[in-house]
Write a protein that holds these residues in place. Structure first.
Motif, PDB file in Angstrom:
ATOM      1  N   THR A 144       0.844  -1.197   0.000  1.00 17.44           N
ATOM      2  CA  THR A 144       0.000   0.000   0.000  1.00 17.44           C
ATOM      3  C   THR A 144       0.877   1.243   0.000  1.00 17.44           C
ATOM      4  O   THR A 144       1.918   1.290   0.664  1.00 17.44           O
ATOM      5  CB  THR A 144      -0.937   0.041   1.223  1.00 17.44           C
ATOM      6  N   LEU A 145       0.435   2.257  -0.725  1.00 16.59           N
ATOM      7  CA  LEU A 145       1.215   3.488  -0.862  1.00 16.59           C
ATOM      8  C   LEU A 145       0.271   4.681  -0.992  1.00 16.59           C
ATOM      9  O   LEU A 145      -0.731   4.612  -1.712  1.00 16.59           O
ATOM     10  CB  LEU A 145       2.089   3.408  -2.121  1.00 16.59           C
ATOM     11  N   VAL A 146       0.599   5.766  -0.308  1.00 15.42           N
ATOM     12  CA  VAL A 146      -0.101   7.034  -0.494  1.00 15.42           C
ATOM     13  C   VAL A 146       0.776   7.921  -1.367  1.00 15.42           C
ATOM     14  O   VAL A 146       1.929   8.189  -1.019  1.00 15.42           O
ATOM     15  CB  VAL A 146      -0.399   7.718   0.853  1.00 15.42           C
ATOM     16  N   HIS A 147       0.246   8.348  -2.497  1.00  7.06           N
ATOM     17  CA  HIS A 147       1.021   9.181  -3.417  1.00  7.06           C
ATOM     18  C   HIS A 147       1.336  10.530  -2.787  1.00  7.06           C
ATOM     19  O   HIS A 147       2.481  10.978  -2.781  1.00  7.06           O
ATOM     20  CB  HIS A 147       0.233   9.365  -4.715  1.00  7.06           C
ATOM     21  N   CYS A 148       0.318  11.183  -2.233  1.00 14.21           N
ATOM     22  CA  CYS A 148       0.476  12.495  -1.608  1.00 14.21           C
ATOM     23  C   CYS A 148      -0.203  12.444  -0.251  1.00 14.21           C
ATOM     24  O   CYS A 148      -1.424  12.458  -0.173  1.00 14.21           O
ATOM     25  CB  CYS A 148      -0.127  13.569  -2.499  1.00 14.21           C
ATOM     26  N   ASP A 149       0.603  12.346   0.813  1.00 11.94           N
ATOM     27  CA  ASP A 149       0.061  12.211   2.164  1.00 11.94           C
ATOM     28  C   ASP A 149      -0.201  13.609   2.719  1.00 11.94           C
ATOM     29  O   ASP A 149       0.664  14.227   3.340  1.00 11.94           O
ATOM     30  CB  ASP A 149       1.052  11.443   3.043  1.00 11.94           C
ATOM     31  N   THR A 150      -1.399  14.121   2.484  1.00  7.02           N
ATOM     32  CA  THR A 150      -1.668  15.530   2.769  1.00  7.02           C
ATOM     33  C   THR A 150      -1.544  15.951   4.234  1.00  7.02           C
ATOM     34  O   THR A 150      -1.213  17.108   4.487  1.00  7.02           O
ATOM     35  CB  THR A 150      -3.053  15.954   2.230  1.00  7.02           C
ATOM     36  N   PRO A 151      -1.797  15.101   5.246  1.00 10.70           N
ATOM     37  CA  PRO A 151      -1.637  15.593   6.620  1.00 10.70           C
ATOM     38  C   PRO A 151      -0.229  16.095   6.932  1.00 10.70           C
ATOM     39  O   PRO A 151      -0.058  16.959   7.790  1.00 10.70           O
ATOM     40  CB  PRO A 151      -2.001  14.375   7.470  1.00 10.70           C
ATOM     41  N   THR A 152       0.774  15.545   6.226  1.00 13.07           N
ATOM     42  CA  THR A 152       2.151  16.011   6.408  1.00 13.07           C
ATOM     43  C   THR A 152       2.708  16.670   5.150  1.00 13.07           C
ATOM     44  O   THR A 152       3.829  17.169   5.163  1.00 13.07           O
ATOM     45  CB  THR A 152       3.066  14.834   6.809  1.00 13.07           C
ATOM     46  N   GLY A 153       1.934  16.647   4.066  1.00 11.09           N
ATOM     47  CA  GLY A 153       2.374  17.262   2.819  1.00 11.09           C
ATOM     48  C   GLY A 153       3.506  16.533   2.154  1.00 11.09           C
ATOM     49  O   GLY A 153       4.220  17.109   1.317  1.00 11.09           O
ATOM     50  N   VAL A 154       3.710  15.252   2.464  1.00 15.13           N
ATOM     51  CA  VAL A 154       4.843  14.498   1.925  1.00 15.13           C
ATOM     52  C   VAL A 154       4.406  13.707   0.694  1.00 15.13           C
ATOM     53  O   VAL A 154       3.351  13.080   0.678  1.00 15.13           O
ATOM     54  CB  VAL A 154       5.450  13.574   2.996  1.00 15.13           C
ATOM     55  N   TYR A 155       5.271  13.734  -0.301  1.00 14.66           N
ATOM     56  CA  TYR A 155       4.968  13.277  -1.664  1.00 14.66           C
ATOM     57  C   TYR A 155       5.905  12.131  -2.040  1.00 14.66           C
ATOM     58  O   TYR A 155       7.125  12.259  -1.946  1.00 14.66           O
ATOM     59  CB  TYR A 155       5.169  14.474  -2.581  1.00 14.66           C
ATOM     60  N   ASN A 156       5.314  11.010  -2.442  1.00 10.51           N
ATOM     61  CA  ASN A 156       6.112   9.831  -2.783  1.00 10.51           C
ATOM     62  C   ASN A 156       6.256   9.649  -4.285  1.00 10.51           C
ATOM     63  O   ASN A 156       5.350   9.981  -5.051  1.00 10.51           O
ATOM     64  CB  ASN A 156       5.476   8.580  -2.166  1.00 10.51           C
TER      65      ASN A 156
END
Length: 389
Positions: A144-156
């Protein structure tokens, strides 16, 4: 007539959060269209099919199935896990963020065994670390992967990680809720198993629709897992669409709103849309830094193109409430362990523009001054606007 010294400082409130976003005029106009009975009107089916074709082009899903379901994007995230994880399945969770780590909870709900990488929440996930984990845990079935984890603003780096996962033969589930409509995605070419989007982020439509891009392998895996479901079943959707119908009554106005948003993206061109979001990312980051605040993502390339998170010297719940009540601008806080220290500016869809970023940075600076911080508001706004040159 006595004029009060206390007055309202805004003519109307504005929402600059990472979704739900404000609805642009063309989306609001679509919501005022005449309604129909979506179960019986063949014109609605044609419009639904047009939306699906536009989404295929947007996420590169020409060989995959694309569905638009009635339900907030969480529906799609749960469905992707439910249809891929069987009891005892080992699932590698790329956990560098609130939502990334949160996938572990869904995996456990459906009997899977999550394997967490223990990644830094301020950095993009290293594809090499994913590779090493899959080499070590050879019985991992799903990633599982989050492309853009908005709570921390981190981008994979979705493309790079997808290639690693494909090389190991695992099935990849991607939360792209905050990147669909703002970034390049190629479901088929990158070998993504199931990708989930939502209507209320960069697509600037109301919440209430889940976008699913489902590969042939996902359909096969659903059959292997054998979980009995109706609302979350790909098979049920396939059966109904074959009969030119839907398994439940669709919200026609939400589909019309999504269609208008997709038409705007087509008119602008995806190349321009992506470039505009990158400029907005640079603008938010430069403006925040000029105010003496620290972006949460350590590098600009690790920062979402749709949201910027930053540390605040004032407890975030108090600070964002002050900005909302005094200036009528809604910025976002965060969740989990970073709830009190992190705030966020949304720059997704129509928010990814010079005027939205100028408002966000100027009001943020004014509010910092309210708390006694001597910050260069004008310079910060100039820095933000410079990113759009």
């Amino acid at each position: 007539m006595v004029v009060s010294s206390v007055y309202r400082r805004f003519a109307q409130k504005r929402v600059l959060t990472p979704g739900p976003t404000e609805l642009p005029p063309w989306v609001r106009a679509a919501l005022a269209r005449e309604t129909t009975n979506p179960d019986l009107d063949p014109r609605f089916l044609r419009e639904y099919e047009e939306v699906v074709e536009m989404l295929r082009a947007l996420v590169g899903a020409w060989q995959s199935r694309v569905y638009v379901w009635a339900g907030e994007a969480m529906l799609g995230l749960e469905a992707a896990v439910a249809n891929a994880v069987r009891p005892g399945s080992k699932v590698l969770v790329v956990d560098n963020g609130v939502y990334g780590a949160g996938f572990a909870d869904l995996v456990k709900m459906y009997g899977g065994e999550p394997v967490l990488l223990g990644l830094d929440w301020r950095s993009a996930a290293d594809p090499a670390a994913v590779d090493r984990a899959l080499e070590r845990e050879r019985d991992v079935e799903v990633v599982t992967l989050v492309h853009c984890d908005t709570p921390t603003g981190v981008y994979n780096g979705l493309e790079e990680i997808a290639k690693v996962v494909s090389a190991h033969g695992a099935f990849l589930i991607v939360d792209a809720v905050s990147s669909v409509g703002a970034d390049v995605i190629d479901v088929d070419r990158w070998g993504i198993g199931a990708l989930i989007g939502g209507s209320q982020k960069a697509l600037n439509a109301p919440p209430g629709l889940t976008i699913m891009a489902v590969s042939k392998r996902a359909l096969e895996r659903e059959a292997e897992v054998g979980r009995r479901s109706y609302y979350m079943s790909y098979r049920v959707w396939e059966e109904w669409l074959e009969k030119e119908g839907f398994p439940y009554t669709m919200p026609d106005l939400l589909i019309y709103a999504l269609k208008e948003s997709l038409k705007k993206i087509q008119e602008e061109g995806l190349h321009s849309v992506v470039a505009r979001h990158k400029a907005a990312r640079a603008a938010a980051r430069r403006g925040v830094e000029a105010l003496g605040l620290e972006p949460f993502a350590r590098r600009v390339e690790w920062n979402c193109p749709t949201a910027t998170a930053f540390k605040t010297p004032i407890p975030a719940p108090e600070f964002r409430r002050h900005i909302w009540e005094k200036y009528g601008i809604m910025l976002a806080g965060s969740w989990g362990p970073v709830e009190r220290e992190v705030m966020r500016i949304g720059h997704m869809g129509v928010q990814a523009s010079a005027d939205h970023l100028a408002v966000a940075i100027s009001v943020l600076g004014a509010a910092l001054r309210d708390y006694g911080f001597n910050v260069p508001v004008g310079k910060a706004v100039e820095e933000a606007l410079e990113a759009f040159r």
